[in-house]
Design a protein around this motif. Structure first.
Motif, PDB file in Angstrom:
ATOM      1  N   ASN A  96       0.841  -1.190   0.000  1.00 28.51           N
ATOM      2  CA  ASN A  96       0.000   0.000   0.000  1.00 28.51           C
ATOM      3  C   ASN A  96       0.879   1.244   0.000  1.00 28.51           C
ATOM      4  O   ASN A  96       1.646   1.467   0.926  1.00 28.51           O
ATOM      5  CB  ASN A  96      -0.899   0.020   1.235  1.00 28.51           C
ATOM      6  N   LEU A  97       0.748   2.051  -1.048  1.00 27.63           N
ATOM      7  CA  LEU A  97       1.481   3.310  -1.145  1.00 27.63           C
ATOM      8  C   LEU A  97       0.492   4.435  -1.384  1.00 27.63           C
ATOM      9  O   LEU A  97      -0.513   4.259  -2.082  1.00 27.63           O
ATOM     10  CB  LEU A  97       2.477   3.271  -2.301  1.00 27.63           C
ATOM     11  N   CYS A  98       0.802   5.600  -0.848  1.00 23.86           N
ATOM     12  CA  CYS A  98      -0.019   6.791  -1.072  1.00 23.86           C
ATOM     13  C   CYS A  98      -0.030   7.094  -2.564  1.00 23.86           C
ATOM     14  O   CYS A  98       1.023   7.096  -3.211  1.00 23.86           O
ATOM     15  CB  CYS A  98       0.555   7.964  -0.286  1.00 23.86           C
ATOM     16  N   SER A  99      -1.210   7.334  -3.115  1.00 28.00           N
ATOM     17  CA  SER A  99      -1.307   7.574  -4.547  1.00 28.00           C
ATOM     18  C   SER A  99      -0.739   8.938  -4.946  1.00 28.00           C
ATOM     19  O   SER A  99      -0.425   9.153  -6.109  1.00 28.00           O
ATOM     20  CB  SER A  99      -2.761   7.465  -4.998  1.00 28.00           C
ATOM     21  N   LEU A 100      -0.589   9.835  -3.986  1.00 33.09           N
ATOM     22  CA  LEU A 100      -0.060  11.161  -4.299  1.00 33.09           C
ATOM     23  C   LEU A 100       1.443  11.277  -4.059  1.00 33.09           C
ATOM     24  O   LEU A 100       2.169  11.812  -4.891  1.00 33.09           O
ATOM     25  CB  LEU A 100      -0.797  12.222  -3.464  1.00 33.09           C
ATOM     26  N   THR A 101       1.888  10.776  -2.907  1.00 38.82           N
ATOM     27  CA  THR A 101       3.296  10.953  -2.547  1.00 38.82           C
ATOM     28  C   THR A 101       4.110   9.679  -2.607  1.00 38.82           C
ATOM     29  O   THR A 101       5.332   9.740  -2.670  1.00 38.82           O
ATOM     30  CB  THR A 101       3.419  11.512  -1.121  1.00 38.82           C
ATOM     31  N   GLY A 102       3.461   8.529  -2.557  1.00 35.97           N
ATOM     32  CA  GLY A 102       4.181   7.262  -2.549  1.00 35.97           C
ATOM     33  C   GLY A 102       4.610   6.827  -1.163  1.00 35.97           C
ATOM     34  O   GLY A 102       5.331   5.851  -1.010  1.00 35.97           O
ATOM     35  N   ARG A 103       4.168   7.532  -0.147  1.00 31.83           N
ATOM     36  CA  ARG A 103       4.522   7.183   1.234  1.00 31.83           C
ATOM     37  C   ARG A 103       3.870   5.854   1.610  1.00 31.83           C
ATOM     38  O   ARG A 103       2.695   5.622   1.327  1.00 31.83           O
ATOM     39  CB  ARG A 103       4.049   8.292   2.162  1.00 31.83           C
ATOM     40  N   SER A 104       4.645   4.988   2.278  1.00 30.04           N
ATOM     41  CA  SER A 104       4.133   3.663   2.613  1.00 30.04           C
ATOM     42  C   SER A 104       3.579   3.583   4.023  1.00 30.04           C
ATOM     43  O   SER A 104       2.760   2.723   4.320  1.00 30.04           O
ATOM     44  CB  SER A 104       5.235   2.625   2.452  1.00 30.04           C
ATOM     45  N   LYS A 105       4.010   4.451   4.887  1.00 28.22           N
ATOM     46  CA  LYS A 105       3.556   4.388   6.279  1.00 28.22           C
ATOM     47  C   LYS A 105       2.403   5.365   6.499  1.00 28.22           C
ATOM     48  O   LYS A 105       2.338   6.408   5.885  1.00 28.22           O
ATOM     49  CB  LYS A 105       4.702   4.715   7.214  1.00 28.22           C
ATOM     50  N   GLY A 106       1.512   5.007   7.391  1.00 25.34           N
ATOM     51  CA  GLY A 106       0.362   5.863   7.681  1.00 25.34           C
ATOM     52  C   GLY A 106      -0.636   5.873   6.549  1.00 25.34           C
ATOM     53  O   GLY A 106      -1.298   6.872   6.303  1.00 25.34           O
ATOM     54  N   TYR A 107      -0.769   4.759   5.859  1.00 27.79           N
ATOM     55  CA  TYR A 107      -1.660   4.645   4.704  1.00 27.79           C
ATOM     56  C   TYR A 107      -3.089   4.452   5.174  1.00 27.79           C
ATOM     57  O   TYR A 107      -3.367   3.611   6.026  1.00 27.79           O
ATOM     58  CB  TYR A 107      -1.221   3.454   3.850  1.00 27.79           C
ATOM     59  N   MET A 108      -4.008   5.244   4.644  1.00 23.88           N
ATOM     60  CA  MET A 108      -5.428   5.119   4.973  1.00 23.88           C
ATOM     61  C   MET A 108      -6.119   4.419   3.809  1.00 23.88           C
ATOM     62  O   MET A 108      -6.271   4.986   2.730  1.00 23.88           O
ATOM     63  CB  MET A 108      -6.047   6.492   5.225  1.00 23.88           C
ATOM     64  N   GLU A 151      -1.190  13.473   3.817  1.00 25.72           N
ATOM     65  CA  GLU A 151      -1.931  14.033   2.682  1.00 25.72           C
ATOM     66  C   GLU A 151      -3.418  14.125   3.012  1.00 25.72           C
ATOM     67  O   GLU A 151      -4.094  15.061   2.586  1.00 25.72           O
ATOM     68  CB  GLU A 151      -1.716  13.182   1.433  1.00 25.72           C
ATOM     69  N   PHE A 152      -3.922  13.159   3.783  1.00 23.18           N
ATOM     70  CA  PHE A 152      -5.325  13.194   4.184  1.00 23.18           C
ATOM     71  C   PHE A 152      -5.615  14.451   4.987  1.00 23.18           C
ATOM     72  O   PHE A 152      -6.590  15.153   4.738  1.00 23.18           O
ATOM     73  CB  PHE A 152      -5.672  11.943   4.998  1.00 23.18           C
ATOM     74  N   ARG A 153      -4.758  14.744   5.959  1.00 25.32           N
ATOM     75  CA  ARG A 153      -4.951  15.947   6.785  1.00 25.32           C
ATOM     76  C   ARG A 153      -4.912  17.210   5.942  1.00 25.32           C
ATOM     77  O   ARG A 153      -5.720  18.121   6.107  1.00 25.32           O
ATOM     78  CB  ARG A 153      -3.867  16.022   7.856  1.00 25.32           C
ATOM     79  N   ARG A 154      -3.952  17.262   5.024  1.00 23.85           N
ATOM     80  CA  ARG A 154      -3.796  18.446   4.180  1.00 23.85           C
ATOM     81  C   ARG A 154      -5.027  18.650   3.298  1.00 23.85           C
ATOM     82  O   ARG A 154      -5.590  19.763   3.235  1.00 23.85           O
ATOM     83  CB  ARG A 154      -2.536  18.311   3.315  1.00 23.85           C
ATOM     84  N   LEU A 155      -5.459  17.586   2.635  1.00 28.73           N
ATOM     85  CA  LEU A 155      -6.600  17.688   1.732  1.00 28.73           C
ATOM     86  C   LEU A 155      -7.910  17.922   2.482  1.00 28.73           C
ATOM     87  O   LEU A 155      -8.775  18.670   2.022  1.00 28.73           O
ATOM     88  CB  LEU A 155      -6.710  16.428   0.874  1.00 28.73           C
ATOM     89  N   ALA A 156      -8.063  17.297   3.664  1.00 33.74           N
ATOM     90  CA  ALA A 156      -9.291  17.469   4.438  1.00 33.74           C
ATOM     91  C   ALA A 156      -9.397  18.891   4.975  1.00 33.74           C
ATOM     92  O   ALA A 156     -10.479  19.486   4.995  1.00 33.74           O
ATOM     93  CB  ALA A 156      -9.339  16.463   5.573  1.00 33.74           C
ATOM     94  N   SER A 157      -8.281  19.460   5.410  1.00 34.47           N
ATOM     95  CA  SER A 157      -8.332  20.815   5.951  1.00 34.47           C
ATOM     96  C   SER A 157      -8.606  21.848   4.861  1.00 34.47           C
ATOM     97  O   SER A 157      -9.153  22.912   5.129  1.00 34.47           O
ATOM     98  CB  SER A 157      -7.033  21.156   6.675  1.00 34.47           C
ATOM     99  N   GLN A 158      -8.243  21.520   3.627  1.00 30.87           N
ATOM    100  CA  GLN A 158      -8.524  22.421   2.511  1.00 30.87           C
ATOM    101  C   GLN A 158      -9.921  22.199   1.931  1.00 30.87           C
ATOM    102  O   GLN A 158     -10.361  22.945   1.074  1.00 30.87           O
ATOM    103  CB  GLN A 158      -7.479  22.241   1.410  1.00 30.87           C
ATOM    104  N   GLY A 159     -10.587  21.131   2.399  1.00 31.72           N
ATOM    105  CA  GLY A 159     -11.956  20.866   1.970  1.00 31.72           C
ATOM    106  C   GLY A 159     -12.065  20.093   0.667  1.00 31.72           C
ATOM    107  O   GLY A 159     -13.094  20.129   0.005  1.00 31.72           O
ATOM    108  N   PHE A 160     -11.012  19.374   0.275  1.00 31.95           N
ATOM    109  CA  PHE A 160     -11.034  18.636  -0.979  1.00 31.95           C
ATOM    110  C   PHE A 160     -11.616  17.229  -0.847  1.00 31.95           C
ATOM    111  O   PHE A 160     -11.868  16.579  -1.844  1.00 31.95           O
ATOM    112  CB  PHE A 160      -9.622  18.537  -1.571  1.00 31.95           C
ATOM    113  N   ILE A 161     -11.821  16.756   0.384  1.00 32.46           N
ATOM    114  CA  ILE A 161     -12.397  15.429   0.584  1.00 32.46           C
ATOM    115  C   ILE A 161     -13.831  15.619   1.069  1.00 32.46           C
ATOM    116  O   ILE A 161     -14.058  16.093   2.184  1.00 32.46           O
ATOM    117  CB  ILE A 161     -11.581  14.606   1.602  1.00 32.46           C
TER     118      ILE A 161
END
Length: 89
Positions: free
Chosen positions: A50-62, A71-81
């Motif tokens: 499991n890799l983040c589709s935006l950054t490729g980060r493997s840890k903390g994958y949702m 990325e989830f926090r960033r996108l959620a705080s900007q209202g994109f999710i």
């Protein structure tokens, strides 16, 4: 952010898993383990990671969103999710 080569390798594995899916199921059903061993290693779904589709980060994958927690926090705080709001009580 992970290297582009790691993202490309993961993408290649996903394609190979889909390509050999039917053949792998048939070999497992027939209990032909020698034939199963002759398939490419990257055709095994166990090798996917499991890799983040935006950054490729493997840890903390949702898994539900397909992205890392950062990325989830960033996108959620900007209202994109849609449907995700910051909790307050």
């Amino acid at each position: 952010m992970s290297k582009e080569s790691i993202k490309a390798r993961q993408k290649k594995r996903k394609i190979m898993v889909l390509k050999y899916l039917k053949k792998r199921e048939l070999l497992k059903f027939n209990k032909d383990y020698e034939g199963l061993q002759k398939l490419p290693r990257n055709s095994s779904p166990v090798r996917l990671h499991n890799l983040c589709s935006l950054t490729g980060r493997s840890k903390g994958y949702m898994r539900k969103f397909g992205i890392s927690r950062i990325e989830f926090r960033r996108l959620a705080s900007q209202g994109f999710i849609p449907g995700v709001v910051k909790a307050s009580w």
